[in-house]
Design an enzyme around this catalytic site. Structure first.
Site, mmCIF file in Angstrom:
data_model
loop_
_atom_site.group_PDB
_atom_site.id
_atom_site.type_symbol
_atom_site.label_atom_id
_atom_site.label_comp_id
_atom_site.label_asym_id
_atom_site.label_seq_id
_atom_site.Cartn_x
_atom_site.Cartn_y
_atom_site.Cartn_z
ATOM 1 N N HIS A 133 23.486 46.026 50.697
ATOM 2 C CA HIS A 133 24.394 46.045 51.723
ATOM 3 C C HIS A 133 24.641 44.297 52.420
ATOM 4 O O HIS A 133 23.481 43.879 52.648
ATOM 5 C CB HIS A 133 24.067 46.991 52.913
ATOM 6 C CG HIS A 133 25.151 47.248 54.061
ATOM 7 N ND1 HIS A 133 25.162 46.253 54.995
ATOM 8 C CD2 HIS A 133 25.792 48.479 54.121
ATOM 9 C CE1 HIS A 133 26.326 46.844 55.675
ATOM 10 N NE2 HIS A 133 26.527 48.140 55.168
ATOM 11 N N ASP B 167 15.143 47.551 53.465
ATOM 12 C CA ASP B 167 16.479 48.252 54.375
ATOM 13 C C ASP B 167 16.317 49.971 53.986
ATOM 14 O O ASP B 167 16.667 49.986 52.927
ATOM 15 C CB ASP B 167 17.570 47.474 53.955
ATOM 16 C CG ASP B 167 18.713 48.177 54.542
ATOM 17 O OD1 ASP B 167 18.642 49.195 55.131
ATOM 18 O OD2 ASP B 167 20.044 47.729 54.248
ATOM 19 N N GLN C 250 19.467 54.280 54.700
ATOM 20 C CA GLN C 250 19.771 55.533 53.863
ATOM 21 C C GLN C 250 18.622 56.473 53.730
ATOM 22 O O GLN C 250 18.477 57.267 53.688
ATOM 23 C CB GLN C 250 20.463 55.242 52.762
ATOM 24 C CG GLN C 250 21.943 54.605 52.777
ATOM 25 C CD GLN C 250 23.099 55.130 53.709
ATOM 26 O OE1 GLN C 250 22.944 56.382 53.793
ATOM 27 N NE2 GLN C 250 24.024 54.573 54.011
ATOM 28 N N LYS D 25 22.791 56.911 61.458
ATOM 29 C CA LYS D 25 22.856 57.488 60.356
ATOM 30 C C LYS D 25 21.837 58.524 60.118
ATOM 31 O O LYS D 25 21.942 59.505 59.178
ATOM 32 C CB LYS D 25 22.862 56.484 59.176
ATOM 33 C CG LYS D 25 23.655 55.408 58.962
ATOM 34 C CD LYS D 25 23.523 54.469 57.717
ATOM 35 C CE LYS D 25 24.245 53.061 57.715
ATOM 36 N NZ LYS D 25 25.717 53.230 57.647
ATOM 37 N N CYS E 197 30.690 47.321 52.053
ATOM 38 C CA CYS E 197 29.884 46.357 52.602
ATOM 39 C C CYS E 197 28.954 45.908 51.650
ATOM 40 O O CYS E 197 27.706 45.453 51.718
ATOM 41 C CB CYS E 197 29.092 46.590 53.661
ATOM 42 S SG CYS E 197 30.250 46.637 55.190
#
Lengths: 414, 176
Positions: A129, A206, A209, A232, A372
């Site tokens: 991302h 990261d 998700q 999220k 993104c």
């Protein structure tokens, strides 16, 4: 992690009544919300926790001696402890930020700017991302460090055969997504981290998700830094988290300066507060932290193993149904192993924005665009895809509605 | 708004069978307009004879709104004096921004885009071809043979500004 097939999957019917927005109508049709990878919907428990905070306990945190200030501080620090527990991090090394992007920028500037030298290397991946790419580009430019990327193979997974060649004695940071927001690919971060550590590099994962959908822990990833965002993961917008190895955070200088992050201030100098507050300049988003703690409680109560099992099954169902649509091409692994419910696709002859527009007319919310991740789009020769993404409240009937509407789109435009 | 209101038959017809499609071999000017947000892009070739549009062609890819609108635009301005073409472009811009009602005598098939005007995020799609025409007309009048325009996140604003600028320059050009 328990084997997915051995765990009873969560039934979305159990949780749907907890999400007020899911009873909305869009243009006279029931909302089919398939955009959870962009932001999840919020259960009543999260809304109540935030409302309760503002109605009964609101005050500024940490320095007040009055009762409300103590309650607000307890709520905020309690939220930190609760969230740290969920992601297997130490409470001292769990920092609240406004989102995952800010958490990555914090590391890029507070660690990167002070530790990277000209010629050092930062290794990212082609599926990052922009949030885990652009901060590193900025810091590379300021320090003279070089950016390299692990390529993505035609199977939509990282080409790890390239890893040994990419890791050098100059590699100082490996920044990698734990789960792609476009492809759904779950990356083997622990294996990458072992190699990165052997090469003397640090690892930032990261997990924006991965935390909401897999219940990922920093220890499970073997990462030195892990970031995610609250919204999220059933929480509110405006709160993100950086988790880190304690000793690393202890050794780092501040990112933003201001109130709360200091121990003492003279007119011309200051000394720093302990971690995690050293990295939390200014009044934090207290209600948002409280809301995220309520979200984490909700996920724990639902059971992350049951959530994982449900999404695993539903992803398999969706991949099967989408394969029935003429002219549809999936961008992501075709099997459900190490894969989450982000279903990016193109529909031959129909632009992704037109697809999203047609679906909206049926009350179906999906995302269209580059998500993104422009380098990843370029890698696969497209400017945009349509993405449907699932969460614990998504039903097979909603996937069926998606497939029906896609058939209609194709008929309309070709 | 129903789907049929947005994707009117006439728009889909232009999308599936774009008029004046392709590259123009003997173009006075060729411009490339690109919207990186959604990937819509087109190359517009324009040949002027005196102050008249002698030929126009569009080679593009993107959504039905952007490509359909560009096709409609080519039909509307082909053969017109440049100044009249620019008037139509301005009328279409005002129509998309809800400033005026569409006049079918001026905008022809362009009136089919009424539904788009209600969706701010899609307005820039409908304007892409018109912006390219305006840009090409101004460049051709100034003796330039090519141009490149990339729209940012605020594409609609920058496109509007570009059109204002283009119109002023075109007016100055026609005074000379």
């Amino acid at each position: 992690m328990t084997s997915l097939s051995a765990v009873a999957a969560l039934d979305p019917a159990e949780v749907r009544p907890d999400f007020p927005i899911l009873s909305r109508q869009i243009g006279g049709k029931p909302l089919v919300y398939l955009d959870s990878a962009a932001t999840s919907q919020k259960p009543q428990a999260v809304l109540d926790a935030m409302d309760d905070y503002y109605r009964l306990h609101n005050a500024n945190v940490h320095r007040g001696v009055h009762t409300l200030a103590e309650e607000a501080t307890a709520a905020f620090e309690g939220a930190r402890g609760r969230i740290a527990g969920f992601i297997g991090a130490s409470e001292r090394a769990t920092v609240f930020t406004k989102n995952a992007t800010e958490a990555i920028n914090l590391v890029a500037y507070a660690w990167g700017l002070r530790n990277l030298r000209s010629g050092d290397e930062i290794l990212v991946t082609e599926m990052e991302h922009h949030a885990n790419l652009v901060p590193w580009q900025l810091v590379a430019k300021l320090t003279g460090a070089r950016l390299k990327a692990i390529p993505v193979g035609d199977d939509f997974r990282l080409d790890l055969s390239a890893l040994d060649g990419l890791l050098t004695e100059r590699t100082r940071m490996v920044a990698v997504s734990a789960m792609s927001n476009v492809l759904g690919t779950v990356n083997p971060v622990a294996g990458i981290a072992a190699k990165a550590h052997a090469a003397g590099a640090l690892v930032l994962a990261d997990a924006s998700q991965a935390v909401p959908h897999l219940g990922t822990t920093i220890g499970g990833l073997g990462a030195d830094f892990m970031v995610f965002t609250g919204h999220k993961a059933l929480g509110p917008m405006g709160v993100g988290v950086l988790a880190a190895r304690e000793e690393l955070l202890d050794s780092m200088e501040p990112f933003l300066g201001g109130g709360e992050m200091i121990r003492d201030v003279q007119l011309d100098s200051a000394t720093w507060n302990d971690i995690p507050w050293r990295f939390e300049a200014g009044t934090p988003n207290v209600a948002e932290a409280v809301g995220l703690a309520a979200a984490v409680d909700y996920l724990d109560k639902a059971g992350m193993d049951r959530v994982r099992a449900a999404e695993h099954q539903l992803t398999g169902y969706a991949l099967g149904r989408l394969a029935e649509v003429d002219g549809l091409r999936i961008f992501g692994p075709s099997d459900t192993e190490q894969r989450g419910g982000m279903l990016s696709f193109t529909l031959e002859g129909v632009h992704p924005h037109d697809v999203a527009q047609v679906l909206d007319a049926d009350g179906i919310a999906v995302r269209a665009g580059h998500h993104c991740a422009k380098p990843l789009m370029r890698r696969f020769g497209v400017t945009a895809t349509t993405r449907a993404s699932l969460y614990l409240y998504t039903t097979t009937a909603e996937i069926d509605a998606l497939v029906d509407a896609l058939g209609k789109s194709r008929a309309l435009f070709t | 708004m129903g789907l049929q209101d947005l994707y009117q038959e006439i728009i889909l017809d232009h999308y599936k069978k774009p008029r004046n499609a392709g590259r123009l071999e003997d173009a006075s000017v060729e411009v490339h307009h690109y919207n990186p947000v959604c990937g819509d892009e087109l190359t517009l070739g324009l040949r002027l004879e005196g102050d008249r549009v002698a030929a126009i062609a569009v080679d593009g890819q993107g959504c039905a709104i952007s490509q359909g609108s560009a096709s409609v635009m080519t039909e509307l301005v082909d053969g017109l004096p440049v100044a009249e073409g620019l008037e139509k472009a301005e009328a279409f811009r005002q129509f998309m921004h809800g400033e005026i009602e569409a006049d079918e005598d001026v905008l022809g098939d362009g009136v089919a885009f009424a539904g788009v005007a209600k969706l701010p995020i899609r307005v820039k799609c409908a304007l892409l071809g018109w912006m390219a025409f305006k840009d090409a007309a101004v460049r051709a009048s100034a003796g330039e043979s090519s141009g490149e325009t990339v729209y940012g996140e605020g594409a609609d604003e920058s496109a509007t500004q570009a059109m204002e600028q283009a119109r002023k320059e075109a007016e100055r050009g026609s005074d000379r």
